[in-house]
Design an enzyme around this catalytic site. Structure first.
Site, mmCIF file in Angstrom:
data_model
loop_
_atom_site.group_PDB
_atom_site.id
_atom_site.type_symbol
_atom_site.label_atom_id
_atom_site.label_comp_id
_atom_site.label_asym_id
_atom_site.label_seq_id
_atom_site.Cartn_x
_atom_site.Cartn_y
_atom_site.Cartn_z
ATOM 1 N N SER A 141 1.519 2.913 5.544
ATOM 2 C CA SER A 141 0.847 2.931 6.846
ATOM 3 C C SER A 141 1.385 4.065 7.716
ATOM 4 C CB SER A 141 1.073 1.603 7.568
ATOM 5 O OG SER A 141 0.807 0.544 6.689
HETATM 6 C C1 LIG Z 1 -1.568 -0.777 3.935
HETATM 7 S S1 LIG Z 1 -0.827 -1.343 2.479
HETATM 8 C C2 LIG Z 1 0.716 -1.991 3.069
HETATM 9 C C3 LIG Z 1 1.726 -0.976 3.471
HETATM 10 C C4 LIG Z 1 3.141 -1.449 3.255
HETATM 11 N N1 LIG Z 1 3.546 -2.491 4.161
HETATM 12 C C5 LIG Z 1 4.132 -0.307 3.247
HETATM 13 O O1 LIG Z 1 5.128 -0.333 3.991
HETATM 14 O O2 LIG Z 1 3.935 0.616 2.443
HETATM 15 C C6 LIG Z 1 -1.685 -2.864 2.146
HETATM 16 C C7 LIG Z 1 -1.182 -3.556 0.898
HETATM 17 O O3 LIG Z 1 -1.689 -4.875 0.907
HETATM 18 C C8 LIG Z 1 -1.904 -5.250 -0.434
HETATM 19 N N2 LIG Z 1 -2.783 -6.436 -0.461
HETATM 20 C C9 LIG Z 1 -4.135 -6.493 -0.392
HETATM 21 N N3 LIG Z 1 -4.557 -7.773 -0.469
HETATM 22 C C10 LIG Z 1 -3.446 -8.538 -0.587
HETATM 23 C C11 LIG Z 1 -3.222 -9.934 -0.729
HETATM 24 N N4 LIG Z 1 -4.251 -10.793 -0.757
HETATM 25 N N5 LIG Z 1 -1.955 -10.366 -0.836
HETATM 26 C C12 LIG Z 1 -0.912 -9.501 -0.819
HETATM 27 N N6 LIG Z 1 -1.065 -8.163 -0.697
HETATM 28 C C13 LIG Z 1 -2.305 -7.689 -0.577
HETATM 29 C C14 LIG Z 1 -2.483 -4.011 -1.065
HETATM 30 O O4 LIG Z 1 -2.363 -4.047 -2.469
HETATM 31 C C15 LIG Z 1 -1.653 -2.923 -0.391
HETATM 32 O O5 LIG Z 1 -0.554 -2.576 -1.178
#
Ligand SMILES: C[S@@+](CC[C@H](N)C(=O)[O-])C[C@H]1O[C@@H](n2cnc3c(N)ncnc32)[C@H](O)[C@@H]1O
Length: 382
Positions: free
Chosen positions: A96
């Site tokens: 992000s």
């Molecule tokens: C914007 S990224 C998060 C960034 C992260 N916090 C970082 O510091 O790099 C969103 C993440 O949420 C995950 N995601 C999507 N749906 C999800 C779910 N139902 N449960 C857990 N993770 C999920 C995606 O695979 C992705 O890696």
């Protein structure tokens, strides 16, 4: 050529100057360099394609990308690019934007020693920042993608952060590691999972990027009640990718705009920008008009086309906007009159005296969720 230390220091300074990075989080940003968490291949947008930038090809360019105040795309097409190794289409994980990370951590109000659940581990950078400030064993993070979860676990361990990373569906939270004092979702929800309230102590905080099909940009800060419900207000403007099972459909004009010659034609007078262009109004339109995606195509002469697309039903509408025009040609096709729905929602918002984003609230119960204006008794029908 600036090295990682200098680039990181510059980024920290600019985030602090902009007010996004608060003094209590500054030491954690200094101790946890972002480039250690960003993978060796990141992806950049090139029209509607995503193309890779590899550290091995240009270390300096990759490092600059790591320390720009921008979200970095770290996975496309769930790790299997549509055209292997070359081009992707769907963003499925990212690091992000640092400014967003800093302001969300400030909004989380998480003191050292609190027990925190993060949803969406991604690169692990946000989890590492949390662990650096809150302490060893205080952070649990859930990632749905097993490859990303494994990588984050490994990188976090190598960097010396004790974070529990679980592979699974974050919608379910992590009951075994609760109750939590704080939950931070780094992935957007349209329907906010009630498990996040149920696993948080009364009085605790749950921070969620909240999205509708039309609008992707409201950060809601909830306070959890004794009965496992939670009530929150919009405290910021952030755009995140959706929870995997709430992804919805991406509009593709080439696929979705059909039967052009049979489209119903009319004119409209409100300026399309006033109806869909501003943050407060598009947020309100999103509350009233489901399954509608907005696409804007700009031309060189200042003219542009506003497209409204329902990729589920195949309905679409378009508006042509010429600079200085007072009436705007509309075409609508399919079962829905999408422009009419959007214009009606705009008038509804106008009649409410044009509420700003901070006046909306959201209540989540184990059974459902509802939206209200100013006070919980003032519910909005959706
Ligand atoms: C914007 S990224 C998060 C960034 C992260 N916090 C970082 O510091 O790099 C969103 C993440 O949420 C995950 N995601 C999507 N749906 C999800 C779910 N139902 N449960 C857990 N993770 C999920 C995606 O695979 C992705 O890696």
């Amino acid at each position: 050529m600036a090295g990682a230390t200098e680039l990181s220091a510059r980024l920290i300074e600019s985030l602090a100057d902009a007010g996004a990075l608060t003094p209590d989080w500054r030491p954690a940003f200094k101790a946890v360099p972002r480039h250690r968490f960003v993978p060796d291949t990141v992806w950049i947008e090139d029209g509607d394609r995503l193309v890779p930038v590899r550290r091995a090809d240009d270390e300096a360019a990759w490092l600059e990308l790591c320390y720009a105040n921008e979200a970095r795309i770290t996975q496309v097409d769930d790790g299997v690019p549509a055209e292997p190794g070359q081009v992707g289409h769907e963003i499925t994980s990212s690091a992000s934007r640092p400014g967003v990370v800093a302001s969300m951590l400030a909004a989380l109000d998480a003191e050292p020693g609190l027990n925190v659940l993060e949803i969406g581990t991604g690169t692990g950078w946000n989890a590492a920042l949390l662990a650096e400030r809150l302490g060893a064993g205080r952070v649990t993070s859930v990632e749905v993608d097993p490859v990303l979860a494994d990588r984050a676990r490994h990188v976090l361990r190598n960097a010396g952060h004790q974070v529990t990373v679980t592979t699974g569906d974050g919608v379910l939270g992590h009951p075994e590691r609760g109750p939590f004092d704080r939950v931070i979702a780094t992935v957007a929800a349209d329907r906010v999972p009630p498990a996040w309230a149920a696993q948080t102590r009364p009085g605790g905080r749950v921070l969620v990027p909240w999205a509708t099909d039309f609008h992707n940009g409201a950060l809601v800060s909830f306070t959890v009640n004794r009965d496992a419900t939670m009530r929150g207000r919009i405290v910021g403007n952030v755009a995140f990718m959706r929870l995997r099972d709430q992804r919805g459909k991406r509009p593709r004009l080439a696929r979705d705009v059909r039967e052009v010659s049979n489209a119903r034609r009319s004119f409209t007078e409100p300026h399309p920008y006033d109806v869909v262009g501003e943050y407060d109004v598009s947020l309100a339109v999103g509350l009233k008009v489901p399954r509608c995606k907005l696409v804007v195509q700009h031309q060189d002469d200042g003219a542009y086309t506003v497209w409204l697309v329902d990729p589920w039903s195949g309905s679409w509408a378009s508006l042509e906007v010429e600079p200085g025009a007072e009436k705007f040609p509309v075409r609508q096709s399919g079962d829905r009159d999408l422009w009419q729905e959007v214009e009606d929602a705009y008038h509804w918002w106008d009649d409410l005296d044009r509420p700003t984003a901070d006046r909306w609230g959201l209540t989540v119960t184990p059974q459902d969720q509802h939206v209200w204006l100013d006070a919980e008794a003032n519910r909005i029908d959706r």
